[in-house]
Write an enzyme that holds these catalytic residues in place. Structure first.
Site, PDB file in Angstrom:
ATOM      1  CG  ASP A  16      -1.584   1.225   1.369  1.00  0.00           C
ATOM      2  OD1 ASP A  16      -2.399   1.719   0.534  1.00  0.00           O
ATOM      3  OD2 ASP A  16      -1.418   2.046   2.612  1.00  0.00           O
ATOM      4  CG  ASP A  18      -1.502   7.802   0.153  1.00  0.00           C
ATOM      5  OD1 ASP A  18      -0.466   8.607   0.226  1.00  0.00           O
ATOM      6  OD2 ASP A  18      -2.651   7.457  -0.702  1.00  0.00           O
TER       7      ASP A  18
HETATM    8  C1  XBP Z   1      -5.327   6.249   0.573  1.00  0.00           C
HETATM    9  C2  XBP Z   1      -6.383   6.956   0.141  1.00  0.00           C
HETATM   10  C3  XBP Z   1      -6.159   7.940  -0.865  1.00  0.00           C
HETATM   11  C4  XBP Z   1      -5.349   9.335  -0.452  1.00  0.00           C
HETATM   12  C5  XBP Z   1      -5.817  10.419  -1.293  1.00  0.00           C
HETATM   13  O1  XBP Z   1      -4.741   5.484  -0.375  1.00  0.00           O
HETATM   14  O2  XBP Z   1      -7.467   6.618   0.459  1.00  0.00           O
HETATM   15  O3  XBP Z   1      -7.459   8.546  -1.253  1.00  0.00           O
HETATM   16  O4  XBP Z   1      -5.898   9.812   0.768  1.00  0.00           O
HETATM   17  O5  XBP Z   1      -5.375  10.424  -2.567  1.00  0.00           O
HETATM   18  P1  XBP Z   1      -3.626   4.146  -0.020  1.00  0.00           P
HETATM   19  P2  XBP Z   1      -6.187  10.569  -4.049  1.00  0.00           P
HETATM   20  O6  XBP Z   1      -3.613   4.010   1.595  1.00  0.00           O
HETATM   21  O7  XBP Z   1      -4.844   2.956  -0.389  1.00  0.00           O
HETATM   22  O8  XBP Z   1      -2.604   4.381  -0.720  1.00  0.00           O
HETATM   23  O9  XBP Z   1      -6.615  12.150  -3.801  1.00  0.00           O
HETATM   24  O10 XBP Z   1      -5.367  10.280  -5.424  1.00  0.00           O
HETATM   25  O11 XBP Z   1      -7.264   9.631  -4.084  1.00  0.00           O
HETATM   26 MG    MG Z   2      -2.805   3.362   3.252  1.00  0.00          MG
END
Ligand code: XBP
Ligand code: MG
Length: 259
Positions: A16, A18
């Protein structure tokens, strides 16, 4: 390891982004959303606390739509709300990328070491994320190394699937692109939504909760650690069996087969 146990060979690690690779939410995504709202003269503002609640909705466009539906019902009257949100999201992505380039967010403890070691050991690497691929590429280039995008065989990101996490679709997509079965891979996640996605794709999962997800329930995860650790900065085990390991390395991940 137990003798006679039929081992499933570990072939790939799927990460993953973020919260797992780096703490990008509070000081980068949230800031880019708020700067976009300000540019568009919207009186929308996502405080640190409110953003924590909004994170239950994955995907920036989906999150903004949820916000309007629940906190800004007047804005539901806008013509072509979905088009407006898509436009805001495009600008937010541009601002987020500028921010990552200007002020790189450090990778979480142990991430760079494990990625390098996994490559050296012949494991394949993949990404499975809700965020946009542009955001992943910029993060890797500025926070890991300029050539690191090439370390990953698959970058499964954003709108490539229509059902975002907690749906398992993004993991199914990554596995299909890797040409591997779930039993040959391990996923790394930081959130309950991400864990559910990986679990429902039958993946074993290492959870390293992040700033916003520490209170979430990860029951059933293979391992829950405060971070991946380093030789001189060991992890704390929150759940799972690591034997005498003090940080996550490929040897520990291979041992999962026999646990
Ligand atoms: C995290 C998310 C993303 C980010 C924002 O994704 O939910 O929506 O908060 O990015 P992960 P975008 O943990 O799966 O990487 O605005 O590009 O959606
Ligand atoms: Mg995440």
């Amino acid at each position: 390891m137990r003798k006679g146990y039929l081992m499933t060979e570990l072939k790939a690690l799927i990460f993953d982004v973020d919260g797992t690779l780096a703490e990008t939410e509070r000081d980068a995504h949230r800031v880019a959303f708020n700067d976009t709202f300000a540019e568009y003269d919207l009186d929308w503002h996502w405080s640190v606390e409110l953003y924590g609640e909004l994170l239950s909705v994955t995907g920036g466009k989906e999150r903004m739509k949820f916000y309007v539906e629940n906190y800004r019902t007047d804005d539901l009257r806008r013509s072509n709300l979905d088009g407006f949100i898509a436009e805001l999201h495009q600008r937010k992505t541009a601002l987020y990328n500028e921010l990552l380039a200007r002020r790189p967010i450090p990778l979480r403890l142990g991430i760079a070491r494990l990625l390098k070691e996994a490559r050296n050991e012949g494991l394949r690497l993949a990404i499975a994320t809700t965020t946009s691929d542009k955001n992943v590429i910029t993060l890797l280039e500025h926070s890991l190394s300029s050539d690191s995008v090439g370390w990953f065989d698959v970058i499964a990101a954003g709108d490539i699937v229509s059902a975002k996490k907690p749906a398992p679709d993004i993991y199914h997509y990554a596995l299909k692109e890797l040409g591997l079965k779930a039993e040959n891979c391990i996923a790394f996640e930081d959130s309950k939504n991400g864990f559910r996605a990986a679990r429902d794709a039958d993946l074993r999962t290492v959870i390293t909760p992040s700033d916003y997800t520490r209170q979430e329930d990860f029951t059933g995860a293979t391992l829950i650690l405060d971070h991946l650790g380093e030789p001189d900065e060991p992890f704390t085990v929150l759940a799972g069996d690591v034997g005498d390991a003090r940080y996550v390395d490929v040897a520990l991940l291979r041992r999962f087969d026999s646990i």
